[in-house]
Design an enzyme around this catalytic site. Sequence first.
Site, PDB file in Angstrom:
ATOM      1  N   CYS A   2       1.037  -1.207  -0.320  1.00  0.00           N
ATOM      2  CA  CYS A   2      -0.165   0.174  -0.081  1.00  0.00           C
ATOM      3  C   CYS A   2       0.702   1.579   0.063  1.00  0.00           C
ATOM      4  O   CYS A   2       1.895   1.396   0.790  1.00  0.00           O
ATOM      5  CB  CYS A   2      -0.727   0.118   1.295  1.00  0.00           C
ATOM      6  SG  CYS A   2      -1.894  -1.496   1.110  1.00  0.00           S
ATOM      7  N   ARG A  27       5.013  -0.191  -5.958  1.00  0.00           N
ATOM      8  CA  ARG A  27       4.681  -1.142  -5.141  1.00  0.00           C
ATOM      9  C   ARG A  27       4.103  -2.183  -4.921  1.00  0.00           C
ATOM     10  O   ARG A  27       4.329  -2.208  -3.890  1.00  0.00           O
ATOM     11  CB  ARG A  27       3.998  -0.046  -3.476  1.00  0.00           C
ATOM     12  CG  ARG A  27       5.582   1.261  -3.823  1.00  0.00           C
ATOM     13  CD  ARG A  27       5.068   2.630  -2.705  1.00  0.00           C
ATOM     14  NE  ARG A  27       5.398   1.305  -1.166  1.00  0.00           N
ATOM     15  CZ  ARG A  27       6.620   0.938   0.427  1.00  0.00           C
ATOM     16  NH1 ARG A  27       6.779   2.095  -0.637  1.00  0.00           N
ATOM     17  NH2 ARG A  27       5.595   1.052   0.556  1.00  0.00           N
ATOM     18  N   TRP A  75      -3.499  -2.507  -1.531  1.00  0.00           N
ATOM     19  CA  TRP A  75      -2.829  -4.575  -1.954  1.00  0.00           C
ATOM     20  C   TRP A  75      -3.555  -4.712  -0.527  1.00  0.00           C
ATOM     21  O   TRP A  75      -3.254  -4.669   0.970  1.00  0.00           O
ATOM     22  CB  TRP A  75      -1.555  -3.783  -1.508  1.00  0.00           C
ATOM     23  CG  TRP A  75      -1.209  -5.370  -1.224  1.00  0.00           C
ATOM     24  CD1 TRP A  75      -1.109  -6.143  -0.206  1.00  0.00           C
ATOM     25  CD2 TRP A  75      -0.252  -6.222  -2.302  1.00  0.00           C
ATOM     26  NE1 TRP A  75      -0.061  -7.776  -0.749  1.00  0.00           N
ATOM     27  CE2 TRP A  75      -0.072  -7.875  -1.359  1.00  0.00           C
ATOM     28  CE3 TRP A  75       0.429  -6.011  -4.049  1.00  0.00           C
ATOM     29  CZ2 TRP A  75       0.495  -8.279  -2.571  1.00  0.00           C
ATOM     30  CZ3 TRP A  75       0.793  -6.818  -4.426  1.00  0.00           C
ATOM     31  CH2 TRP A  75       1.230  -8.105  -3.996  1.00  0.00           C
ATOM     32  N   ASN A 101      -2.069   2.402   5.692  1.00  0.00           N
ATOM     33  CA  ASN A 101      -1.168   0.996   5.312  1.00  0.00           C
ATOM     34  C   ASN A 101      -0.509   0.130   6.587  1.00  0.00           C
ATOM     35  O   ASN A 101      -0.022   0.790   7.677  1.00  0.00           O
ATOM     36  CB  ASN A 101       0.976   1.494   5.264  1.00  0.00           C
ATOM     37  CG  ASN A 101       0.738   2.520   3.512  1.00  0.00           C
ATOM     38  OD1 ASN A 101      -0.755   2.305   2.797  1.00  0.00           O
ATOM     39  ND2 ASN A 101       1.554   2.663   3.188  1.00  0.00           N
ATOM     40  N   GLY A 102      -0.268  -1.130   6.615  1.00  0.00           N
ATOM     41  CA  GLY A 102       0.119  -2.008   7.812  1.00  0.00           C
ATOM     42  C   GLY A 102      -1.163  -3.255   7.932  1.00  0.00           C
ATOM     43  O   GLY A 102      -2.407  -3.117   7.338  1.00  0.00           O
ATOM     44  N   GLU A 482      19.068 -17.014  -7.497  1.00  0.00           N
ATOM     45  CA  GLU A 482      18.617 -15.492  -7.506  1.00  0.00           C
ATOM     46  C   GLU A 482      18.066 -15.632 -10.010  1.00  0.00           C
ATOM     47  O   GLU A 482      17.055 -15.196  -9.819  1.00  0.00           O
ATOM     48  CB  GLU A 482      19.533 -14.245  -7.895  1.00  0.00           C
ATOM     49  CG  GLU A 482      19.277 -13.209  -8.273  1.00  0.00           C
ATOM     50  CD  GLU A 482      18.031 -12.448  -7.751  1.00  0.00           C
ATOM     51  OE1 GLU A 482      17.660 -13.440  -6.377  1.00  0.00           O
ATOM     52  OE2 GLU A 482      17.658 -11.862  -7.969  1.00  0.00           O
ATOM     53  N   LYS A 486      14.642 -14.683 -10.514  1.00  0.00           N
ATOM     54  CA  LYS A 486      14.000 -13.476 -11.153  1.00  0.00           C
ATOM     55  C   LYS A 486      13.211 -14.150 -12.177  1.00  0.00           C
ATOM     56  O   LYS A 486      11.893 -13.457 -12.833  1.00  0.00           O
ATOM     57  CB  LYS A 486      15.531 -13.438 -11.932  1.00  0.00           C
ATOM     58  CG  LYS A 486      16.158 -12.434 -11.450  1.00  0.00           C
ATOM     59  CD  LYS A 486      15.772 -10.810 -10.848  1.00  0.00           C
ATOM     60  CE  LYS A 486      14.852 -10.351  -9.969  1.00  0.00           C
ATOM     61  NZ  LYS A 486      15.458 -10.492  -8.261  1.00  0.00           N
ATOM     62  N   GLU A 489       9.865 -14.307 -10.753  1.00  0.00           N
ATOM     63  CA  GLU A 489       9.049 -13.724 -10.709  1.00  0.00           C
ATOM     64  C   GLU A 489       8.596 -12.258 -12.133  1.00  0.00           C
ATOM     65  O   GLU A 489       7.055 -12.348 -12.049  1.00  0.00           O
ATOM     66  CB  GLU A 489      10.072 -13.042 -10.371  1.00  0.00           C
ATOM     67  CG  GLU A 489       9.936 -12.952  -8.526  1.00  0.00           C
ATOM     68  CD  GLU A 489      11.222 -12.386  -8.040  1.00  0.00           C
ATOM     69  OE1 GLU A 489      10.452 -11.498  -7.019  1.00  0.00           O
ATOM     70  OE2 GLU A 489      12.396 -11.659  -8.223  1.00  0.00           O
ATOM     71  N   HIS A 505      21.671 -37.161  -6.715  1.00  0.00           N
ATOM     72  CA  HIS A 505      21.204 -37.131  -4.940  1.00  0.00           C
ATOM     73  C   HIS A 505      19.418 -36.779  -5.773  1.00  0.00           C
ATOM     74  O   HIS A 505      18.619 -36.766  -4.646  1.00  0.00           O
ATOM     75  CB  HIS A 505      21.281 -36.517  -4.030  1.00  0.00           C
ATOM     76  CG  HIS A 505      22.745 -36.839  -4.008  1.00  0.00           C
ATOM     77  ND1 HIS A 505      23.395 -38.207  -3.123  1.00  0.00           N
ATOM     78  CD2 HIS A 505      23.521 -35.832  -3.537  1.00  0.00           C
ATOM     79  CE1 HIS A 505      24.645 -37.685  -3.159  1.00  0.00           C
ATOM     80  NE2 HIS A 505      24.896 -36.899  -3.287  1.00  0.00           N
ATOM     81  N   LYS A 600       6.611  -4.152  -3.965  1.00  0.00           N
ATOM     82  CA  LYS A 600       8.488  -4.079  -3.834  1.00  0.00           C
ATOM     83  C   LYS A 600       8.323  -4.422  -2.329  1.00  0.00           C
ATOM     84  O   LYS A 600       9.363  -4.788  -2.075  1.00  0.00           O
ATOM     85  CB  LYS A 600       8.208  -1.980  -4.499  1.00  0.00           C
ATOM     86  CG  LYS A 600       9.745  -2.252  -4.269  1.00  0.00           C
ATOM     87  CD  LYS A 600      10.294  -2.569  -5.412  1.00  0.00           C
ATOM     88  CE  LYS A 600      11.740  -2.403  -5.522  1.00  0.00           C
ATOM     89  NZ  LYS A 600      12.740  -3.647  -5.758  1.00  0.00           N
TER      90      LYS A 600
HETATM   91  C1  F6R Z   1      13.073 -10.321  -5.464  1.00  0.00           C
HETATM   92  C2  F6R Z   1      12.821  -8.784  -5.222  1.00  0.00           C
HETATM   93  C3  F6R Z   1      12.132  -9.653  -3.857  1.00  0.00           C
HETATM   94  C4  F6R Z   1      13.093  -8.833  -2.479  1.00  0.00           C
HETATM   95  C5  F6R Z   1      12.692  -8.827  -1.285  1.00  0.00           C
HETATM   96  C6  F6R Z   1      12.907  -7.958   0.408  1.00  0.00           C
HETATM   97  O1  F6R Z   1      12.881  -9.384  -6.843  1.00  0.00           O
HETATM   98  O2  F6R Z   1      12.406  -7.657  -4.987  1.00  0.00           O
HETATM   99  O3  F6R Z   1      12.151 -11.420  -3.275  1.00  0.00           O
HETATM  100  O4  F6R Z   1      14.575  -8.976  -2.342  1.00  0.00           O
HETATM  101  O5  F6R Z   1      11.136  -9.373  -0.389  1.00  0.00           O
HETATM  102  O6  F6R Z   1      12.744  -6.882  -0.189  1.00  0.00           O
HETATM  103  P1  F6R Z   1      14.141  -5.865   0.206  1.00  0.00           P
HETATM  104  O7  F6R Z   1      15.149  -6.124   0.009  1.00  0.00           O
HETATM  105  O8  F6R Z   1      13.268  -4.662   0.502  1.00  0.00           O
HETATM  106  O9  F6R Z   1      13.985  -6.143   2.045  1.00  0.00           O
END
Ligand code: F6R
Length: 605
Positions: A2, A27, A75, A101-102, A482, A486, A489, A505, A600
């Site tokens: 949010c 976000r 959100w 928010n929250g 990673e 990516k 996602e 294994h 985000k």
């Molecule tokens: C993946 C991504 C998320 C964040 C995770 C932590 O592309 O962006 O997995 O890495 O939510 O977010 P931060 O780094 O802001 O604590």
Amino acid sequence: MCGIVGYIGKRDVAPLLLEGLQRLEYRGYDSAGIAVTGPKASGLKTVKAKGRVRDLEARVPSRFKGTTGIAHTRWATHGAPSDENAHPHLSQDEKVAVVHNGIIDNASELRAKLTADGVEFLSETDTEVLTHLIARSQADTLEEKVREALRHIEGTYGIAVLHADFNDRIVVARNGSPVVLGIGEKEMFVASDVAALVSHTRQVVTLDDGEMATIKADDYRTYTTEGSRTTASPTTVEWEAESYDMGGHDTYMHKEIFEQPDAVDRVLRGRIDDRFSTVHLGGLNLDAHDARKVRRVKILGCGTSYHAGMIGAQMIEELARIPADAEPASEFRYRNAVVDPDTLYVAVSQSGETYDVLAAVQELKRKGARVLGVVNVVGSAIAREADAGVYVHAGPEVCVVSTKCFTNTTVAFALLALHLGRIRDLSAADGKRIIEGLRMLPGQIAEILKREDEIKKIAKSYADARSMLFIGRVRGYPVAREASLKLKEVSYIHAEAYPASELKHGPLALIEPALPTVAIVPDDDLLEKNRAALEEIKARSGKILAVAHQEQEKADETIVVPKNENELDPILMGIPLQLLAYHTALALGRDIDKPRNLAKSVTVE
Ligand code: F6R
């Protein structure tokens, strides 16, 4: 997650708030709303809409005038995305509007009590209880009404409150969800994220947990939720408004991938000390004496930041010879971990607001641990909560999926590892070797990015895969993790990462022509072992894409990346795979900057 925007001044508020909401779109959200008032207005006017900010904008009537207002992107947590559940929430007499928010943990209990008292709820949200509590308070001032209402609330909040009878002010409060005030010339802004403010002012005040503020057009004051005054001095946001623009790219993800040479240059700038073959990290607050006493390093982060932490842990073990490991903060905080006084805890976060990481830091500090933050957003909650830290200077990252911040965080860890190493047993010659490697990174990243067309072609050939396997061994394993994250996602293709050493294994059973494998194959001491894994896959007719320092005979395709020092290779090897994920998602027509179901910064449980 949010987003909140608010404004009080002389300008027509609705366009300003809509622009602010657009800047928060990155976000992630599913509905939006706006409430306005002003000295000449009678009461509050509200418009809400499920969907995008442009859907809200289409509903705002031309005569929606006011000079004070609050707005929100929601959100969904309590209740589905809908017009009714969108914020702001209004009290029954339509005098109070709240954006929040929250999460209010005791919302159902409060809702039951209020319903028994005759309150009719218009939404399924937790926030609406707060609106009614404020409206029902008998206190004389808006500040006192909000304070009284908050006393009933358990949970997290960043809120902004408008009241038709007190239309010269907006009252805001923070507990676990960011609130930033923006100070302009005879006008004030409020937001949950500086992204919404920087095109208007770069003078900001970040509220602490337990803090409230009253903003008026030409004045603000901050105080605790108990009412005692606090002193909050404005700071200047370093990030330019333009950093939030797309800058000629089609998506933020593309822009941010291509910003990496400059971003890495920034994290290195001013930190290298050639004389002693080490680095200076200004905010570390760890003198040589304390650094020598560190017996373990434990790195905590979520998602991509956790993966950057995995790479960081290996660098610390290799360069500083301190046992180190990384763990998801979301797991750590729930397992009553043994907190050891000789362990240095490191919290990693791009946003600095991720609730799971913040909660882990708070728990560690409660138990007396020393916590370092490796954070991108200056002044964010985790940066403030940590005892000391290293900023990663990636600049604002707007795309929901993290790319440049991941890379910069791994470089920040290389600096930390080098620093700790040189205080302990890493020789000056090795220090020099690593420094030379670090200096090569921006140029080498630029070189990889020049291969975009080649990677785009490869990506197209993988776009119809239903699933992909990513493998890597030791230094390559976090890179595989990673890269697999990516891909899933942004493209929604299922992907799984496995240590190459674990293939036989279990996962070998999956290998067949329809399951492509992406293998990380650095030219290091494990090259032959990695080649053997490729052979095992090939023998089972598996398709292989290798990311390597030289062509791999057993692979169907190899993306060759420049060689750096063994310890620093993981920083580079993930970069072509960011482009692979990007172009696969593009070929599939995905919403690259805002993948479904993701936000985000995850500021709630
Ligand atoms: C993946 C991504 C998320 C964040 C995770 C932590 O592309 O962006 O997995 O890495 O939510 O977010 P931060 O780094 O802001 O604590």
